[in-house]
Design a protein around this motif. Structure first.
Motif, short mmCIF file in Angstrom:
data_model
loop_
_atom_site.label_atom_id
_atom_site.label_comp_id
_atom_site.label_asym_id
_atom_site.label_seq_id
_atom_site.Cartn_x
_atom_site.Cartn_y
_atom_site.Cartn_z
N CYS A 1 62.35 74.88 50.20
CA CYS A 1 62.92 74.03 49.17
C CYS A 1 64.33 74.51 48.86
N ALA A 2 65.26 73.58 48.87
CA ALA A 2 66.66 73.95 48.66
C ALA A 2 66.92 74.38 47.23
N ARG A 3 66.00 74.11 46.32
CA ARG A 3 66.21 74.47 44.92
C ARG A 3 65.51 75.77 44.56
N CYS A 4 64.19 75.81 44.76
CA CYS A 4 63.44 76.98 44.30
C CYS A 4 63.17 77.96 45.43
N LEU B 1 65.87 69.30 51.89
CA LEU B 1 64.43 69.41 51.70
C LEU B 1 64.16 70.00 50.32
N LEU B 2 63.41 69.24 49.53
CA LEU B 2 63.06 69.69 48.18
C LEU B 2 61.55 69.59 48.02
N ALA C 1 63.93 65.37 59.86
CA ALA C 1 64.49 66.37 58.95
C ALA C 1 63.71 67.68 59.06
N LEU C 2 62.37 67.56 59.17
CA LEU C 2 61.55 68.77 59.26
C LEU C 2 61.76 69.50 60.58
N LYS C 3 62.25 68.76 61.57
CA LYS C 3 62.50 69.39 62.86
C LYS C 3 63.76 70.25 62.83
N ILE C 4 64.75 69.78 62.09
CA ILE C 4 66.04 70.48 62.18
C ILE C 4 66.36 71.32 60.94
#
Ligand SMILES: [Zn+2]
Ligand SMILES: [Zn+2]
Length: 99
Positions: A17-20, A53-54, A9-12
Motif C-alpha cells: 500500500c502506497a500509504r500505510c 496501489l492502495l 498494475a499488480l504485475k508491475i
C-alpha cells in the motif's frame, strides 16, 4: 474495460500500500486496490504512471474527503492541482515602476 488494469498494475507494481506501506499477498491481495492518480479510470498507461496501489482502507480515506463522491465507480474526484501561475504575482512590482 474490465478490471484487467488491476491485473496489469499488480504485475508491475510492488504489492504494498502506497500509504500505510502494508504488504499484501495471497488472499489478502484482494484488499489491495488500484487508485488512479488523476481520477480517470480510463487513463491506464501501460507503464503504470497513473496507478497507485492502495489498501481498501487507505483508498477509502483517499476518497472520503469528497462526501458527494459517487459510489460504485465512475469518475473519481480528486483535489484540483493548485494553479502553477499566480496572475497577481508581480503586479505590485509593475505598479511601483509606473510613474
Ligand atoms: Zn493502506
Ligand atoms: Zn482512487
Amino acid at each position: 474495460m474490465s478490471a484487467s488494469y488491476r491485473e496489469h498494475a499488480l504485475k508491475i507494481l510492488p504489492w504494498i500500500c502506497a500509504r500505510c506501506a502494508r504488504e499484501f499477498d495471497g488472499k489478502r491481495l484482494r484488499e489491495l486496490t488500484v487508485h488512479h492518480r488523476d481520477g480517470n479510470h480510463d487513463n491506464n498507461p501501460p507503464d503504470g504512471s497513473n496507478w497507485e496501489l492502495l489498501c481498501i482502507y487507505c483508498h477509502e480515506n483517499e476518497h472520503a474527503r469528497f462526501t458527494d463522491a459517487a459510489a460504485g465507480g465512475g469518475v473519481e474526484k480528486h483535489d484540483v492541482a493548485p494553479a502553477k501561475h499566480r496572475p497577481l504575482e508581480g503586479l505590485g512590482e509593475l505598479l511601483k515602476k509606473k510613474k
